[in-house]
Design an enzyme around this catalytic site. Structure first.
Site, PDB file in Angstrom:
ATOM      1  NE  ARG A  43     -14.897 -22.503 -30.872  1.00  0.00           N
ATOM      2  CZ  ARG A  43     -14.486 -21.650 -31.829  1.00  0.00           C
ATOM      3  NH1 ARG A  43     -14.376 -22.060 -33.093  1.00  0.00           N
ATOM      4  NH2 ARG A  43     -14.194 -20.404 -31.520  1.00  0.00           N
ATOM      5  CG  ASP A  52     -15.419 -18.097 -35.403  1.00  0.00           C
ATOM      6  OD1 ASP A  52     -14.630 -18.738 -36.136  1.00  0.00           O
ATOM      7  OD2 ASP A  52     -15.298 -18.052 -34.169  1.00  0.00           O
ATOM      8  CG  HIS A  89      -5.744 -19.034 -36.479  1.00  0.00           C
ATOM      9  ND1 HIS A  89      -6.267 -17.784 -36.771  1.00  0.00           N
ATOM     10  CD2 HIS A  89      -6.650 -19.641 -35.662  1.00  0.00           C
ATOM     11  CE1 HIS A  89      -7.431 -17.654 -36.144  1.00  0.00           C
ATOM     12  NE2 HIS A  89      -7.689 -18.763 -35.476  1.00  0.00           N
ATOM     13  CG  HIS A  99      -7.245 -23.118 -32.283  1.00  0.00           C
ATOM     14  ND1 HIS A  99      -7.799 -23.654 -33.418  1.00  0.00           N
ATOM     15  CD2 HIS A  99      -7.570 -21.793 -32.285  1.00  0.00           C
ATOM     16  CE1 HIS A  99      -8.440 -22.691 -34.092  1.00  0.00           C
ATOM     17  NE2 HIS A  99      -8.325 -21.567 -33.427  1.00  0.00           N
ATOM     18  CD  GLU A 114      -8.940 -20.257 -38.495  1.00  0.00           C
ATOM     19  OE1 GLU A 114      -8.739 -21.171 -37.670  1.00  0.00           O
ATOM     20  OE2 GLU A 114      -9.761 -19.340 -38.300  1.00  0.00           O
TER      21      GLU A 114
END
Length: 359
Positions: free
Chosen positions: A89, A258, A186, A115, A324
Site C-alpha cells: 500500500r 496482514d 503473491h 498493489h 510476500e
C-alpha cells in the site's frame, strides 16, 4: 499440445486467450524429482505447484484457477501474481519524489493505493520466454505515467524450478526516470494441499524480531515494534491459528495477520532465511529465503469461499497464507524506511526462494 494437461489437473488450452492484443499461455516447468511448477504470462502468475508429501504423493500447494477466464473475474486477482509497480500500500494514493508530487495513483483499497493500482502487474500480459525445461523468463514494460507512476520501467521476472525442489524467483528492473517500485510474488500457500479448508494447523516460524504496526487502513504508523510478548511473535514455531483471534490491535485491524515483518539481516541484500512453514498433515516443509528487507504475512483473512478454484476446490477465509517478500508498505512516504526509489542508471535486483522438503 493445446489439450495437454498438467500433473495438477489443469488443461493448457484453457490458458490460451487474446488480451490487449497479446496471447496468454501456460508454461510447465518440471525437475528431475518430478515436481511441477506452472506459470501463466497473464500477471506472471504461479498457477500450480506440485511437490511431494511425506508419502511421496505430489500435492498442489498453491491456490488458483482453472483458466484465464476465471482469473479475469476472480475475487482474488492476486493469486500467484507478481504485484507491481508497487506491491502493498501507498497511503492516500500519493507520494513526493525529488520535490514532485505524484497524486494520481488509484485509490483501490480503502483510502489507499494497493498493489500497483487498478491494472497492476498482476493483470497485464507479460512477454514469456521459456529458457529451458526448468526456467521461464517474463518481461513487461510499464509506460511512463502508467497507473500514475513516473518513468518507463522495464521489469524482468525469472522463475526457476531447481532439482532441490526450490522455486527461485529473480527480479530485475531499470527505469528512464526516477520512480518507486516494490515487486513481490503473491502466492497463497496451503501445504496440506490447495482446497484444504484451513492453515490454522500450519507451524510457522518467521526470522524477525520486529514488525510494523498499522492503522485500521493497513498503513504503518512508522516505527517498528518488538514482536516479543505479542501474538505477532513467530521467532519460534507457532500454529498459525493459535493466537490469530486474540484481542490485539494489529490482529483486530487486519482480521488476522496482514503485517510486514522486518527480517533479521546481517547486511543489506543478504540472501537469508525469512520463514519456515510446515503442514502436520502432509509433512511438507516450505522454507523461504530472500534478499528483501521484509515479508508480509497474510493469512487469507478476506477470502470468502464464494467461488470454485482449481479442481472444484473452494477457498474460505484463512484457507491459505502468503509470505510476500518485499520492501515496507508506504515507503515512498516514509524516508526512514529502506528506499524504494529507483533512478536511471541503477538496477533493481532481488531474489526469493521457496524451498520444499518433508519432515
Amino acid at each position: 499440445m493445446k489439450n495437454e494437461s498438467t500433473l495438477s489437473g489443469l488443461t493448457v488450452a484453457n490458458f490460451s486467450k487474446q488480451i490487449d492484443g497479446k496471447e496468454t499461455m501456460l508454461c510447465i516447468l518440471t525437475n528431475n524429482k518430478g515436481a511441477e511448477l506452472t506459470i501463466t504470462n497473464y500477471g506472471a502468475k504461479i498457477v500450480s505447484l506440485m511437490v511431494p508429501d511425506r508419502s511421496g504423493k505430489l500435492t498442489d500447494v498453491v491456490t488458483g484457477h482453472n483458466s484465464i477466464d476465471e482469473y479475469l473475474v476472480s475475487e482474488e486477482p492476486y493469486f500467484g501474481a507478481i504485484c507491481g509497480r508497487y506491491g502493498n500500500r501507498i497511503a492516500g494514493g500519493k507520494f513526493t519524489l525529488d520535490g514532485v508530487v505524484y497524486d494520481k495513483l488509484a485509490i483501490n483499497n480503502g483510502p489507499n493505493s494497493l498493489h500497483g493500482g487498478l491494472k497492476g502487474f498482476n493483470s497485464v500480459v507479460w512477454d514469456l520466454n521459456k529458457i529451458d525445461g526448468q526456467t521461464v523468463e517474463l518481461k513487461y514494460t510499464s509506460a511512463d505515467g502508467e497507473e500514475g507512476f513516473p518513468g518507463k520501467l522495464d521489469t524482468t521476472v525469472t522463475y526457476h524450478l531447481s532439482d532441490d525442489n526450490e522455486v527461485v524467483i529473480m527480479y530485475h528492473a531499470v527505469t528512464d526516470k526516477p520512480t518507486v517500485l516494490n515487486l513481490t510474488n503473491h502466492s497463497y500457500f496451503n501445504l496440506s494441499g490447495q482446497g484444504d479448508p484451513s492453515v490454522y494447523d500450519h507451524k510457522l516460524t518467521i526470522n524477525a524480531d520486529y514488525y510494523l504496526p498499522t492503522d485500521e487502513t493497513a498503513i504503518p504508523y512508522g516505527p517498528k515494534e518488538k514482536v516479543e510478548g505479542t501474538p505477532m511473535d513467530f521467532r519460534t514455531p507457532h500454529e498459525v491459528g493459535e493466537r490469530i483471534d486474540e484481542d490485539f490491535e494489529a490482529l483486530n485491524f487486519g482480521k488476522g495477520y496482514d503485517h510486514t515483518y522486518i527480517l533479521n539481516k546481517k547486511e543489506e541484500n543478504e540472501l537469508s532465511l525469512c520463514a519456515r512453514c510446515v503442514s502436520p498433515k502432509t509433512g511438507i516443509v516450505m522454507e523461504c529465503y530472500t534478499t528483501q528487507p521484509g515479508v508480509q504475512l497474510y493469512t487469507g483473512n478476506w477470502m470468502t469461499g464464494n467461488f470454485v478454484g482449481k479442481n472444484g476446490q473452494r477457498y474460505p477465509a484463512r484457507a491459505a497464507l502468503c509470505l510476500e517478500t518485499q520492501h515496507y508498505p508506504d515507503s515512498p512516504n516514509k524516508p526512514e524506511y529502506p528506499s524504494t526509489v529507483l533512478r536511471p542508471g541503477e538496477t533493481f535486483q532481488s531474489k526469493t526462494i521457496y524451498k520444499f522438503t518433508i519432515e
